[in-house]
Motif scaffolding. Structure first.
Motif, short mmCIF file in Angstrom:
data_model
loop_
_atom_site.label_atom_id
_atom_site.label_comp_id
_atom_site.label_asym_id
_atom_site.label_seq_id
_atom_site.Cartn_x
_atom_site.Cartn_y
_atom_site.Cartn_z
N ASP A 110 21.08 48.43 55.00
CA ASP A 110 20.75 47.01 55.26
C ASP A 110 19.49 47.39 55.99
N ILE A 111 19.57 48.20 57.02
CA ILE A 111 18.30 48.49 57.81
C ILE A 111 17.17 49.21 57.05
N LEU A 112 17.71 49.97 56.22
CA LEU A 112 16.62 50.99 55.50
C LEU A 112 16.15 50.23 54.18
N GLY A 113 16.67 49.07 53.73
CA GLY A 113 16.36 48.47 52.63
C GLY A 113 17.00 48.79 51.33
N GLY A 114 17.90 49.32 51.40
CA GLY A 114 18.82 49.78 50.22
C GLY A 114 18.80 51.29 49.92
N PRO A 115 19.66 51.49 48.85
CA PRO A 115 19.97 52.86 48.42
C PRO A 115 18.57 53.72 48.16
N ALA A 116 17.86 52.88 47.38
CA ALA A 116 16.56 53.92 46.80
C ALA A 116 15.71 54.27 48.02
N GLU A 117 15.60 53.24 48.94
CA GLU A 117 14.71 53.41 49.95
C GLU A 117 15.07 54.42 51.05
N LYS B 43 15.86 50.70 63.05
CA LYS B 43 14.80 51.00 62.35
C LYS B 43 13.89 51.99 63.02
N ALA B 44 13.86 52.03 64.28
CA ALA B 44 13.17 53.10 65.24
C ALA B 44 13.51 54.57 64.70
N HIS B 45 14.69 54.64 64.15
CA HIS B 45 15.02 56.06 63.93
C HIS B 45 15.52 56.15 62.32
N SER B 46 14.81 55.37 61.58
CA SER B 46 15.06 55.25 60.28
C SER B 46 15.03 56.53 59.40
N ARG B 47 14.23 57.55 59.80
CA ARG B 47 14.10 58.72 59.13
C ARG B 47 15.64 59.47 59.36
N GLU B 48 16.04 59.56 60.45
CA GLU B 48 17.19 60.21 60.98
C GLU B 48 18.46 59.49 60.50
N PRO C 45 21.15 44.16 66.97
CA PRO C 45 19.78 44.08 67.50
C PRO C 45 18.81 44.04 66.13
N GLU C 46 19.37 44.24 65.07
CA GLU C 46 18.43 44.14 63.83
C GLU C 46 18.56 42.73 63.29
N GLY C 47 19.43 41.96 63.74
CA GLY C 47 19.74 40.63 63.26
C GLY C 47 21.23 40.49 62.82
#
Length: 493
Positions: free
Chosen positions: A330-337, A405-410, A485-487
């Motif tokens: 949900d935070i990253l925008g989905g499996p593809a993202e 989202k602040a650690h999205s790559r990790e 924290p993301e909603g």
């Protein structure tokens, strides 16, 4: 190090080396379709499904054969009691087994042969055994001569002299230890013609004939439940080895794998004891994913307790993993993202090689690929699922530490490796979500968006009674709302 498996015959864990490079032939004794499947059947199916998935993940091509015994004493008895035909009962229960396996995500066999479809192969095998002196006809039946096979008992590690066969006399049998290859016809029973008179095949003969037809005289792995070691697999091995010319002709299978028993209240679960749980009843009280997780959670060779308490514990553990994957995506925008951020292609979970998943844990030491290495080492060690699950929950714990989202790559690295492990376990929620009404998901997302907006508005005007009421009413309907924290996030309970 590579995969190592415990072999029942040699009683040791051995390095697994396929007979043919790149390919594995597996034969698993399937159900005798006399009545509906219980969860003990499903445990055996899931254990071999895990093996198959790991072999495939390891780059091997797998031919997976699982038979259906559709003619047997118990089927005949149960059909007579139900006032139906053997064929109707066998067909109905075969479908029930197929549905049960499908419900918990067991991959369908490459080949699923019926015993009644292989009578010619069985008759040919009997003829060879008679010609070579390992079998003899008597009173319309044909018997395997146990005393003629010096290696009898090597699989179950018993001495023939110490075996205690049934004292009941059977017409035509010369030695109480001998077993039937062909059973003479009885009034009212289905039968086939043979050189020794009308009758039907013995139970042990069926698998020998079908395994030989589809996998050859010697193949990689033969398996089933622990209760099949003796007499079923012992007899299968004897027939097959002797048909090939005796011990000098080679083994039937290079590895024999057997699955531990399912218990309830510390007692073996079985239909004969009246303490078995039908799969349909189990799935009325627990999600299929949770049942799968529970039945895979113990090492395949150990016994496993089945009770409401153990199911609740497994449900809580599974939900923790599923919630992390759902929240992270949900935070990253989905499996593809998420896959793009992690450096893998969407839809190719598990394809990334060492070093391709970015990110490190908060402590700077543990990386997703190190966790994957731990998981792989556990699976290679005779499918040590306890250690594999420890690696899985280690990844979930690290991922929850960077769930923003602040650690999205990790976060993408941790959710990627989590899904890679879950794919092997057959528990990736992304693969499972579409089975639950995928066509309704967009509409449900829209409706939930409206309800969450109403709850947000209530909270904004400090009407917490209304906000709590919306949350409680959704919970009563099986929808869980989480404030993060993301909603707001929602998922089905």
């Amino acid at each position: 190090m590579g995969l190592r498996l415990y072999d029942t015959r040699t009683r040791r864990v051995r390095p697994f080396v396929p007979l043919r490079p790149g390919h594995v032939g597996v034969y698993v004794c399937g159900p005798t379709v006399q009545s509906p499947p219980h969860v003990g059947h499903i445990r055996t199916g899931l254990a071999f499904d895990l093996l198959r998935r790991w072999l495939t993940q390891s780059g091997l091509s797998v031919t997976f054969v699982q038979n259906v015994t559709d003619i047997d004493d118990k089927i005949i008895i149960n059909a007579d009691r139900a006032g139906t035909t053997v064929w109707e009962l066998a067909t109905r229960q075969t479908r029930a087994f197929d549905e049960a396996y499908r419900a918990v995500g067991v991959l369908p066999p490459t080949i699923s042969p019926l015993a009644t479809g292989h009578i010619p192969e069985m008759l040919e095998m009997i003829s060879v055994l008679v010609e070579r002196g390992f079998a003899y006809p008597g009173a319309g039946s044909v018997w395997f001569r146990v005393g003629a096979f010096a290696d009898y008992g090597a699989l179950s590690h018993q001495r023939p002299a110490s075996m205690h066969p049934s004292p009941e006399a059977e017409p035509g049998k010369a030695d109480p230890r001998d077993f039937a290859l062909w059973k003479a016809v009885k009034p009212g029973e289905p039968s086939w013609s043979s050189p020794w008179g009308p009758g039907r095949p013995g139970w042990h003969l069926e698998c020998s004939a079908m395994a030989g037809k589809y996998l050859g005289g010697v193949f990689d792995i033969h398996g089933g439940g622990l209760d099949l070691v003796f007499p079923h697999h012992e007899n299968e091995r004897a027939q097959t080895v002797c048909a090939a010319g005796g011990p000098a002709g080679g083994e039937m299978a290079n590895y024999w794998m057997h699955i531990g028993l399912l218990t309830t209240g510390g007692t073996k679960m079985s239909k004969s004891l009246g303490n078995s749980f039908f799969v349909t009843d189990a799935l009325a009280t627990v999600r299929p994913q949770v049942l799968r997780y529970h039945l895979l959670s113990a090492h395949y060779r150990s016994s496993l307790e089945y009770s409401p308490q153990t199911l609740d514990e497994s449900g809580a553990a599974h939900d923790r993993v599923e919630t992390f994957v759902r929240n992270a995506l949900d935070i990253l925008g989905g499996p593809a993202e998420a896959a793009a951020l992690a450096g893998t292609e969407a839809g190719q979970v598990g394809s990334a090689g060492p070093g391709t998943v970015a990110g490190a844990a908060a402590d700077g030491d543990l990386t997703p690929e190190l966790v994957w290495s731990e998981f792989a080492a556990a699976m290679d060690d005779d499918l040590a699922v306890g250690r594999a699950l420890a690696a899985l929950f280690g990844a979930v714990s690290r991922g929850n530490q960077v769930l923003s989202k602040a650690h999205s790559r990790e976060l993408a690295g941790w959710v990627d490796v989590t899904r890679r492990m879950l794919t092997v376990l057959g528990l990736d929620p992304v693969e499972q979500w579409p089975t639950a009404g995928a066509e309704l998901r967009p509409a449900l997302d829209s409706v939930m968006g409206i309800l969450l907006d109403l709850r947000s508005s209530a909270r904004a005007r400090r009407d917490y009674t209304e906000a709590d009421s919306i949350r409680s009413r959704l919970a009563a309907s099986g929808v869980v709302i989480e404030d993060t924290p993301e909603g707001q996030r929602w998922h089905l309970s």
